[in-house]
Design a protein around this motif. Sequence first.
Motif, PDB file in Angstrom:
ATOM      1  N   LEU A  62      69.391  49.650 -15.296  1.00 41.89           N
ATOM      2  CA  LEU A  62      69.666  48.259 -14.937  1.00 41.89           C
ATOM      3  C   LEU A  62      69.920  48.119 -13.444  1.00 41.89           C
ATOM      4  O   LEU A  62      69.319  47.263 -12.776  1.00 41.89           O
ATOM      5  CB  LEU A  62      70.870  47.758 -15.730  1.00 41.89           C
ATOM      6  N   LEU A  63      70.796  48.953 -12.896  1.00 38.09           N
ATOM      7  CA  LEU A  63      71.102  48.835 -11.474  1.00 38.09           C
ATOM      8  C   LEU A  63      69.901  49.212 -10.618  1.00 38.09           C
ATOM      9  O   LEU A  63      69.639  48.575  -9.590  1.00 38.09           O
ATOM     10  CB  LEU A  63      72.302  49.707 -11.109  1.00 38.09           C
ATOM     11  N   LYS A  64      69.135  50.219 -11.044  1.00 36.16           N
ATOM     12  CA  LYS A  64      67.934  50.594 -10.301  1.00 36.16           C
ATOM     13  C   LYS A  64      66.974  49.422 -10.213  1.00 36.16           C
ATOM     14  O   LYS A  64      66.408  49.130  -9.145  1.00 36.16           O
ATOM     15  CB  LYS A  64      67.243  51.778 -10.974  1.00 36.16           C
ATOM     16  N   THR A  65      66.792  48.713 -11.321  1.00 38.89           N
ATOM     17  CA  THR A  65      65.882  47.563 -11.349  1.00 38.89           C
ATOM     18  C   THR A  65      66.393  46.435 -10.463  1.00 38.89           C
ATOM     19  O   THR A  65      65.625  45.819  -9.716  1.00 38.89           O
ATOM     20  CB  THR A  65      65.713  47.057 -12.791  1.00 38.89           C
ATOM     21  N   LEU A  66      67.683  46.163 -10.530  1.00 43.29           N
ATOM     22  CA  LEU A  66      68.258  45.099  -9.705  1.00 43.29           C
ATOM     23  C   LEU A  66      68.145  45.430  -8.218  1.00 43.29           C
ATOM     24  O   LEU A  66      67.827  44.563  -7.392  1.00 43.29           O
ATOM     25  CB  LEU A  66      69.721  44.870 -10.088  1.00 43.29           C
ATOM     26  N   ARG A  67      68.398  46.680  -7.881  1.00 44.81           N
ATOM     27  CA  ARG A  67      68.287  47.081  -6.466  1.00 44.81           C
ATOM     28  C   ARG A  67      66.836  46.957  -5.987  1.00 44.81           C
ATOM     29  O   ARG A  67      66.580  46.547  -4.858  1.00 44.81           O
ATOM     30  CB  ARG A  67      68.771  48.519  -6.293  1.00 44.81           C
ATOM     31  N   ALA A  68      65.893  47.289  -6.835  1.00 44.09           N
ATOM     32  CA  ALA A  68      64.480  47.183  -6.463  1.00 44.09           C
ATOM     33  C   ALA A  68      64.076  45.739  -6.217  1.00 44.09           C
ATOM     34  O   ALA A  68      63.149  45.466  -5.446  1.00 44.09           O
ATOM     35  CB  ALA A  68      63.604  47.789  -7.558  1.00 44.09           C
ATOM     36  N   GLU A  69      64.786  44.802  -6.840  1.00 48.46           N
ATOM     37  CA  GLU A  69      64.500  43.385  -6.657  1.00 48.46           C
ATOM     38  C   GLU A  69      65.325  42.763  -5.537  1.00 48.46           C
ATOM     39  O   GLU A  69      65.312  41.554  -5.344  1.00 48.46           O
ATOM     40  CB  GLU A  69      64.739  42.636  -7.970  1.00 48.46           C
ATOM     41  N   GLY A  70      66.068  43.614  -4.823  1.00 44.10           N
ATOM     42  CA  GLY A  70      66.805  43.141  -3.659  1.00 44.10           C
ATOM     43  C   GLY A  70      68.223  42.682  -3.935  1.00 44.10           C
ATOM     44  O   GLY A  70      68.880  42.128  -3.051  1.00 44.10           O
ATOM     45  N   ASN A  71      68.726  42.892  -5.130  1.00 43.61           N
ATOM     46  CA  ASN A  71      70.091  42.502  -5.460  1.00 43.61           C
ATOM     47  C   ASN A  71      71.047  43.578  -4.939  1.00 43.61           C
ATOM     48  O   ASN A  71      71.025  44.711  -5.397  1.00 43.61           O
ATOM     49  CB  ASN A  71      70.249  42.332  -6.979  1.00 43.61           C
ATOM     50  N   GLU A  72      71.920  43.202  -4.003  1.00 42.61           N
ATOM     51  CA  GLU A  72      72.826  44.158  -3.370  1.00 42.61           C
ATOM     52  C   GLU A  72      74.267  44.010  -3.836  1.00 42.61           C
ATOM     53  O   GLU A  72      75.185  44.565  -3.227  1.00 42.61           O
ATOM     54  CB  GLU A  72      72.757  44.007  -1.854  1.00 42.61           C
ATOM     55  N   THR A  73      74.497  43.287  -4.914  1.00 43.95           N
ATOM     56  CA  THR A  73      75.854  43.098  -5.425  1.00 43.95           C
ATOM     57  C   THR A  73      76.524  44.456  -5.659  1.00 43.95           C
ATOM     58  O   THR A  73      75.915  45.344  -6.261  1.00 43.95           O
ATOM     59  CB  THR A  73      75.818  42.309  -6.743  1.00 43.95           C
ATOM     60  N   PRO A  74      77.760  44.658  -5.187  1.00 43.06           N
ATOM     61  CA  PRO A  74      78.419  45.957  -5.398  1.00 43.06           C
ATOM     62  C   PRO A  74      78.574  46.245  -6.881  1.00 43.06           C
ATOM     63  O   PRO A  74      78.814  45.344  -7.695  1.00 43.06           O
ATOM     64  CB  PRO A  74      79.778  45.782  -4.709  1.00 43.06           C
ATOM     65  N   ALA A  75      78.432  47.520  -7.233  1.00 37.65           N
ATOM     66  CA  ALA A  75      78.435  47.920  -8.644  1.00 37.65           C
ATOM     67  C   ALA A  75      79.297  49.161  -8.846  1.00 37.65           C
ATOM     68  O   ALA A  75      79.285  50.083  -8.027  1.00 37.65           O
ATOM     69  CB  ALA A  75      77.016  48.193  -9.120  1.00 37.65           C
ATOM     70  N   ILE A  76      80.022  49.159  -9.945  1.00 46.28           N
ATOM     71  CA  ILE A  76      80.821  50.315 -10.359  1.00 46.28           C
ATOM     72  C   ILE A  76      80.349  50.737 -11.745  1.00 46.28           C
ATOM     73  O   ILE A  76      80.253  49.907 -12.651  1.00 46.28           O
ATOM     74  CB  ILE A  76      82.321  49.974 -10.405  1.00 46.28           C
ATOM     75  N   PHE A  77      80.055  52.018 -11.908  1.00 40.50           N
ATOM     76  CA  PHE A  77      79.711  52.536 -13.222  1.00 40.50           C
ATOM     77  C   PHE A  77      80.979  52.974 -13.944  1.00 40.50           C
ATOM     78  O   PHE A  77      81.847  53.628 -13.350  1.00 40.50           O
ATOM     79  CB  PHE A  77      78.753  53.719 -13.119  1.00 40.50           C
ATOM     80  N   ILE A  78      81.094  52.598 -15.210  1.00 41.95           N
ATOM     81  CA  ILE A  78      82.179  53.065 -16.060  1.00 41.95           C
ATOM     82  C   ILE A  78      81.529  53.831 -17.205  1.00 41.95           C
ATOM     83  O   ILE A  78      80.747  53.279 -17.970  1.00 41.95           O
ATOM     84  CB  ILE A  78      83.048  51.901 -16.575  1.00 41.95           C
ATOM     85  N   THR A  79      81.847  55.105 -17.330  1.00 39.84           N
ATOM     86  CA  THR A  79      81.093  55.938 -18.270  1.00 39.84           C
ATOM     87  C   THR A  79      81.893  57.145 -18.729  1.00 39.84           C
ATOM     88  O   THR A  79      82.830  57.582 -18.048  1.00 39.84           O
ATOM     89  CB  THR A  79      79.784  56.419 -17.612  1.00 39.84           C
ATOM     90  N   ALA A  80      81.506  57.653 -19.890  1.00 40.71           N
ATOM     91  CA  ALA A  80      82.122  58.872 -20.413  1.00 40.71           C
ATOM     92  C   ALA A  80      81.457  60.115 -19.854  1.00 40.71           C
ATOM     93  O   ALA A  80      81.929  61.235 -20.084  1.00 40.71           O
ATOM     94  CB  ALA A  80      82.053  58.879 -21.940  1.00 40.71           C
ATOM     95  N   ARG A  81      80.357  59.947 -19.151  1.00 41.96           N
ATOM     96  CA  ARG A  81      79.663  61.102 -18.583  1.00 41.96           C
ATOM     97  C   ARG A  81      80.527  61.736 -17.491  1.00 41.96           C
ATOM     98  O   ARG A  81      81.061  61.040 -16.630  1.00 41.96           O
ATOM     99  CB  ARG A  81      78.322  60.691 -17.990  1.00 41.96           C
TER     100      ARG A  81
END
Length: 217
Positions: A62-81
């Motif tokens: 999801l974030l990769k796709t948004l970044r490719a479309e020029g969306n620079e909104t800051p993002a934090i991943f929350i994950t069990a990984r």
Amino acid sequence: MKILLLEDEYALRVSIEEFLEDLDFTVETYANGDDAFDAACAAHFDLFLFDVNVPGLSGFELLKTLRAEGNETPAIFITARTQTKDLEEGYKRGCCDYIRKPFDLTELQLRIEHALRSYYYKHSEAIELAPDLHYDTKRMQLSYKEEPITLSKTENDILEVLLRHTNQAVSMAMFQDEVWGEYVDPANIRVQINNLRKKLPADIIKNRRGVGYIIER
């Protein structure tokens, strides 16, 4: 500020949503990456919180796709990984932070505040009100020495009115019209203005007796 939360675990999603709303954030929640993508494309958000392993598009995709479309909104991943390669993948996709489950909600708050402060100081439209005192008109955020000053909605609205009328005295009637939209006891308005002044590290709001209040620049 508005946050898009992607989390498919119901209990955690509700807990985060309620916690952030108590902090005066507006939160839209989704359990499916495809739905979150549609929402991110349809409206403006100030921050993304993305779980990684979700139905539909993963948080990474999801974030990769948004970044490719020029969306620079800051993002934090929350994950069990927990593996380092996952952390590297997250930053490669364009996140500004990565928080591992389980986590304390206060830790999430601190990471959100840091992410917003770091990002929006690079993209702000700031007015300098006094040395080290700035107001970001785009994000409606007052800060001193790059640290945010928390204002109530009414205090922020009062400051906005004063800034819109810089070098012009704002009367009680103007505050009533532009902040409340109705008649408010002038004594109550003065209390709100004094509360705002107490939070400011510099005496920038002046009282013009019999006329109103003014910020001169």
